[in-house]
Design a protein around this motif. Structure first.
Motif, short mmCIF file in Angstrom:
data_model
loop_
_atom_site.label_atom_id
_atom_site.label_comp_id
_atom_site.label_asym_id
_atom_site.label_seq_id
_atom_site.Cartn_x
_atom_site.Cartn_y
_atom_site.Cartn_z
N ILE A 66 0.83 -1.20 0.00
CA ILE A 66 0.00 0.00 0.00
C ILE A 66 0.87 1.26 0.00
CG2 ILE A 66 -1.66 1.30 1.39
CD1 ILE A 66 -2.89 -1.47 2.14
N ALA A 67 1.97 1.22 0.74
CA ALA A 67 2.88 2.38 0.77
C ALA A 67 3.47 2.64 -0.61
CB ALA A 67 4.00 2.14 1.78
N ARG B 37 -11.16 8.55 0.90
CA ARG B 37 -9.89 9.20 1.15
C ARG B 37 -9.47 8.94 2.60
NH1 ARG B 37 -11.80 15.06 -0.12
NH2 ARG B 37 -13.42 14.19 1.24
N PRO B 38 -8.21 9.17 2.93
CA PRO B 38 -7.75 8.85 4.29
C PRO B 38 -8.54 9.54 5.40
CG PRO B 38 -5.87 9.30 2.85
CD PRO B 38 -7.10 9.64 2.06
N SER C 9 -4.52 1.54 4.65
CA SER C 9 -4.54 2.67 3.72
C SER C 9 -4.74 3.98 4.46
CB SER C 9 -5.63 2.48 2.67
OG SER C 9 -5.34 1.39 1.82
N ARG D 11 -3.49 6.70 2.01
CA ARG D 11 -3.84 6.31 0.65
C ARG D 11 -5.35 6.27 0.46
NH1 ARG D 11 0.72 7.29 0.68
NH2 ARG D 11 2.47 6.15 -0.24
N THR D 12 -5.77 6.61 -0.75
CA THR D 12 -7.17 6.56 -1.13
C THR D 12 -7.54 5.16 -1.62
OG1 THR D 12 -7.28 8.91 -1.68
CG2 THR D 12 -8.87 7.47 -2.78
N ALA E 280 2.00 2.24 -3.46
CA ALA E 280 0.98 2.58 -4.45
C ALA E 280 0.53 4.03 -4.32
CB ALA E 280 -0.22 1.64 -4.29
N ASP E 281 0.12 4.60 -5.46
CA ASP E 281 -0.49 5.92 -5.46
C ASP E 281 -1.96 5.85 -5.09
OD1 ASP E 281 1.74 7.62 -6.57
OD2 ASP E 281 1.59 6.12 -8.16
N VAL E 282 -2.60 4.71 -5.37
CA VAL E 282 -4.01 4.51 -5.08
C VAL E 282 -4.25 3.01 -4.95
CG1 VAL E 282 -4.63 4.52 -7.53
CG2 VAL E 282 -6.38 5.06 -5.83
N VAL E 283 -5.26 2.66 -4.14
CA VAL E 283 -5.57 1.26 -3.86
C VAL E 283 -6.96 0.93 -4.40
CG1 VAL E 283 -5.96 -0.44 -2.02
CG2 VAL E 283 -4.13 1.27 -1.79
#
Length: 295
Positions: A115-116, A160-161, A138, A143-144, A118-121
């Protein structure tokens, strides 16, 4: 035709929908997709063809015959193959330059790293425990998460977070429980809460066999899935992932919306007062619906 692959030639018809600078951003982006079957697979296909540069894929299952009706990377010759591996191999036939990392059942041991990175999950799994792990990690990592409801209508929502997670927003009875220590009753109640939200905020009940839906709610039948619905949903998820990468406004928030393809309209959540009035009625209805199908 030249056999030499060119990313620029591959993505040339994207330009106009995105700028050349945005296409470069897509090439540099990393998307983590957990669950590569139905909605997750359709999302992956759209992202791969859009020119996303790196995919991290995780799935614990193998393709089986019943997946052929809707899962875009399931073919006669991929049945029995681990889903994430088959998906990777077919994505590389779309874009040989694509960087694809694959994880199987051990992905949960690496959740924070994946997850870290990635730009998005994208949540493409239908397992409650895995979903809780995705959302909790996330949020901690900023992360979103892009997701969809278990619904007869295509849907999408973006958490979103800083937004309430489905666990909080839908009132799952899982707060304080480890993602891998859930009871059958917790899973059943969480699914009922999701079904309740879908029924309150959409016209889904008009587009599915309710007697069979009762069996799904009771846990005596697998979820129903249909290719047009599943693939449309995955495509909506891909749009939202691209919006995150490019910094564009999202079309959906954490409450999401439903795409009624039968009537040609978007169905957005009802206002809080109407929803509060409908919720107890829908909840009683769902329990009655499930009762005849209960073992």
């Amino acid at each position: 035709m030249s056999s030499v692959f060119s990313y620029e030639a591959f993505t040339t018809r994207n330009i106009g929908f995105v700028t050349e600078a945005e296409q470069r951003r897509l090439r540099l982006a990393t998307v983590f997709v957990c669950g590569t079957g139905g909605m997750g697979g359709a999302c992956i296909q759209a992202l791969a063809r859009a020119g996303i540069g790196r995919l991290i894929l995780a799935d614990i299952d193998r393709f089986e015959l019943s997946n052929l009706n809707r899962q875009v990377f399931c073919f006669a010759d991929t049945i029995g193959t681990p889903k994430a591996e088959a998906t990777r191999d077919l994505c590389l036939k779309i874009n040989p330059d694509l960087d694809v990392t694959v994880f199987g059942p051990d992905w949960t041991d690496h959740a924070e790293t994946l997850i870290a990175d990635a730009d998005v999950v994208i949540n493409g799994t239908d397992d409650l425990g895995a979903s809780l792990l995705l959302y909790r990690v996330s949020r901690n990592l900023g992360r979103t998460v892009i997701d969809a409801y278990a619904s007869p209508l295509p849907s999408v929502y973006v958490t979103r977070p800083q937004d309430p997670m489905p666990e909080e927003r839908l009132g799952y009875p899982t707060a304080g429980t480890a993602w891998n220590a859930l009871t059958a009753d917790q899973r059943s109640e969480a699914f009922l809460r999701e079904a309740e939200y879908v029924m309150v905020h959409s016209s889904s009940r008009h587009h599915v066999d309710l007697s069979l839906a009762g069996e799904v709610i009771a846990g005596t039948r697998s979820r129903m899935s249909f290719a047009p619905m599943v693939i449309s949903t995955g495509t909506l998820m891909a749009y939202e992932a691209i919006h995150v990468v490019l910094g564009r406004p999202q079309s959906a928030d954490c409450r999401g919306w439903f795409f009624n393809l039968h009537a040609g309209r978007i169905e957005r959540p009802r206002n809080a007062i109407v929803a509060a009035l409908l919720r107890p009625l829908v909840r009683r209805y769902l329990k009655r619906l499930a009762a005849p199908a209960a073992p």
